[in-house]
Design a protein around this motif. Structure first.
Motif, PDB file in Angstrom:
ATOM      1  N   GLY A  45       0.809  -1.213   0.000  1.00 23.32           N
ATOM      2  CA  GLY A  45       0.000   0.000   0.000  1.00 23.32           C
ATOM      3  C   GLY A  45       0.843   1.265   0.000  1.00 23.32           C
ATOM      4  O   GLY A  45       0.319   2.362  -0.007  1.00 23.32           O
ATOM      5  N   TYR A  46       2.195   1.115   0.009  1.00 23.18           N
ATOM      6  CA  TYR A  46       3.139   2.237   0.023  1.00 23.18           C
ATOM      7  C   TYR A  46       2.813   3.207   1.158  1.00 23.18           C
ATOM      8  O   TYR A  46       2.877   4.412   1.008  1.00 23.18           O
ATOM      9  CB  TYR A  46       3.152   2.956  -1.329  1.00 23.18           C
ATOM     10  N   CYS A  47       2.486   2.642   2.309  1.00 24.84           N
ATOM     11  CA  CYS A  47       2.034   3.438   3.451  1.00 24.84           C
ATOM     12  C   CYS A  47       3.150   4.252   4.091  1.00 24.84           C
ATOM     13  O   CYS A  47       4.297   3.837   4.132  1.00 24.84           O
ATOM     14  CB  CYS A  47       1.446   2.527   4.527  1.00 24.84           C
ATOM     15  N   ASP A  48       2.751   5.383   4.650  1.00 30.25           N
ATOM     16  CA  ASP A  48       3.653   6.174   5.468  1.00 30.25           C
ATOM     17  C   ASP A  48       3.864   5.438   6.793  1.00 30.25           C
ATOM     18  O   ASP A  48       4.956   5.421   7.342  1.00 30.25           O
ATOM     19  CB  ASP A  48       3.039   7.566   5.699  1.00 30.25           C
ATOM     20  N   GLU A  62       4.134  12.529  -1.371  1.00 27.50           N
ATOM     21  CA  GLU A  62       3.333  12.599  -0.154  1.00 27.50           C
ATOM     22  C   GLU A  62       2.038  11.840  -0.343  1.00 27.50           C
ATOM     23  O   GLU A  62       1.351  12.056  -1.340  1.00 27.50           O
ATOM     24  CB  GLU A  62       3.072  14.068   0.189  1.00 27.50           C
ATOM     25  N   PRO A  63       1.627  10.937   0.450  1.00 30.56           N
ATOM     26  CA  PRO A  63       2.219  10.347   1.648  1.00 30.56           C
ATOM     27  C   PRO A  63       2.819   8.956   1.385  1.00 30.56           C
ATOM     28  O   PRO A  63       2.770   8.095   2.234  1.00 30.56           O
ATOM     29  CB  PRO A  63       1.013  10.232   2.568  1.00 30.56           C
ATOM     30  N   TYR A  64       3.357   8.711   0.197  1.00 30.17           N
ATOM     31  CA  TYR A  64       3.773   7.365  -0.198  1.00 30.17           C
ATOM     32  C   TYR A  64       5.277   7.129  -0.081  1.00 30.17           C
ATOM     33  O   TYR A  64       6.075   7.982  -0.451  1.00 30.17           O
ATOM     34  CB  TYR A  64       3.312   7.072  -1.631  1.00 30.17           C
ATOM     35  N   PHE A  65       5.600   5.938   0.409  1.00 31.98           N
ATOM     36  CA  PHE A  65       6.984   5.501   0.544  1.00 31.98           C
ATOM     37  C   PHE A  65       7.113   4.110  -0.057  1.00 31.98           C
ATOM     38  O   PHE A  65       6.163   3.331  -0.065  1.00 31.98           O
ATOM     39  CB  PHE A  65       7.404   5.452   2.016  1.00 31.98           C
ATOM     40  N   GLU A  66       8.307   3.797  -0.522  1.00 28.06           N
ATOM     41  CA  GLU A  66       8.617   2.475  -1.045  1.00 28.06           C
ATOM     42  C   GLU A  66       9.627   1.844  -0.098  1.00 28.06           C
ATOM     43  O   GLU A  66      10.542   2.515   0.382  1.00 28.06           O
ATOM     44  CB  GLU A  66       9.217   2.617  -2.447  1.00 28.06           C
ATOM     45  N   TYR A  67       9.487   0.563   0.174  1.00 21.96           N
ATOM     46  CA  TYR A  67      10.348  -0.126   1.124  1.00 21.96           C
ATOM     47  C   TYR A  67      11.135  -1.213   0.391  1.00 21.96           C
ATOM     48  O   TYR A  67      10.554  -2.132  -0.170  1.00 21.96           O
ATOM     49  CB  TYR A  67       9.504  -0.712   2.262  1.00 21.96           C
ATOM     50  N   HIS A  68      12.461  -1.077   0.401  1.00 22.64           N
ATOM     51  CA  HIS A  68      13.353  -2.017  -0.283  1.00 22.64           C
ATOM     52  C   HIS A  68      14.145  -2.802   0.754  1.00 22.64           C
ATOM     53  O   HIS A  68      14.600  -2.238   1.747  1.00 22.64           O
ATOM     54  CB  HIS A  68      14.315  -1.278  -1.215  1.00 22.64           C
ATOM     55  N   ILE A  69      14.329  -4.079   0.496  1.00 25.50           N
ATOM     56  CA  ILE A  69      15.070  -4.947   1.407  1.00 25.50           C
ATOM     57  C   ILE A  69      16.522  -5.030   0.947  1.00 25.50           C
ATOM     58  O   ILE A  69      16.798  -5.372  -0.200  1.00 25.50           O
ATOM     59  CB  ILE A  69      14.469  -6.369   1.435  1.00 25.50           C
ATOM     60  N   ASN A  70      17.440  -4.715   1.846  1.00 30.74           N
ATOM     61  CA  ASN A  70      18.867  -4.872   1.578  1.00 30.74           C
ATOM     62  C   ASN A  70      19.228  -6.309   1.946  1.00 30.74           C
ATOM     63  O   ASN A  70      19.341  -6.647   3.126  1.00 30.74           O
ATOM     64  CB  ASN A  70      19.684  -3.868   2.395  1.00 30.74           C
ATOM     65  N   GLU A  71      19.392  -7.161   0.946  1.00 31.73           N
ATOM     66  CA  GLU A  71      19.616  -8.591   1.153  1.00 31.73           C
ATOM     67  C   GLU A  71      20.857  -8.873   2.001  1.00 31.73           C
ATOM     68  O   GLU A  71      20.880  -9.823   2.777  1.00 31.73           O
ATOM     69  CB  GLU A  71      19.739  -9.281  -0.205  1.00 31.73           C
TER      70      GLU A  71
END
Length: 192
Positions: free
Chosen positions: A78-81, A115-124
């Motif tokens: 949902g690219y939630c804040d 605003e208000p969207y963020f993307e979350y990336h995993i650093n393997e």
């Protein structure tokens, strides 16, 4: 003269023996490579629909850190804040400070989109497979984060030490051609 021809034949015999052993070695390596390419090999896989985020993937793997890493299915996100997989539910402030982050190794990188969207990336490289972010995402979000065994890291043990202790039997052996069961693909959900 006869002695000289015997030594040449011995030399020729040894030379031919070395050639034959090299050809056999190359043949064995070629067959092994073809088996890997053909997809008939089996690998271990986590079924994200069965996983209960127990945390044993981080502690039971023979590798340190574990070959199990978090995957983020962006099509479910949902690219939630206020991401349940990124921020602690009881955080003092809604900020990116270390004390507010759920991940113990800071393996999740938060990137602003708009605003208000963020993307979350995993650093393997930082992820240890503890499943804290997966549990948070499943409890407070869309469940877009899930665990998967990274086959470029995994040593593919005959009997996976994590699979032996998995309380939900979420880990099984599958063909290498079907190695990753992605949560974002609802066709893999047996209950759908």
């Amino acid at each position: 003269m006869e002695n000289n021809s015997k030594s040449q034949s011995r030399r020729k015999f040894i030379h031919n023996g070395v050639r034959a052993s090299l050809l056999l070695s190359l043949g064995a390596v070629s067959v092994s490579a073809l088996r890997k390419v053909s997809g008939d090999d089996y690998v271990w896989q986590i079924d994200p629909f069965k996983c209960t985020q127990c945390g044993r993937c981080a502690t039971e793997c023979v590798l340190n850190p574990s070959a199990v890493k978090c995957i983020h299915a962006f099509d479910l996100c949902g690219y939630c804040d206020l991401c349940g997989g990124y921020l602690k539910p009881d955080a003092n402030a809604q900020s990116t400070a270390a004390e507010n982050q759920l991940c113990p190794t800071a393996a999740i990188e938060r990137r602003f989109i708009e605003e208000p969207y963020f993307e979350y990336h995993i650093n393997e490289d930082l992820c240890i497979g503890c499943a804290k972010c997966v549990a948070g995402c499943t409890s407070f979000g869309n469940g877009s984060m899930h665990l998967q065994i990274m086959h470029h890291i995994c040593v593919n043990c005959n009997e996976c030490s994590i699979a032996r202790v998995c309380p939900s039997d979420a880990i099984s052996r599958v063909k290498a051609s079907e190695a990753y069961n992605v949560k974002g693909d609802f066709t893999n959900n047996p209950e759908a």
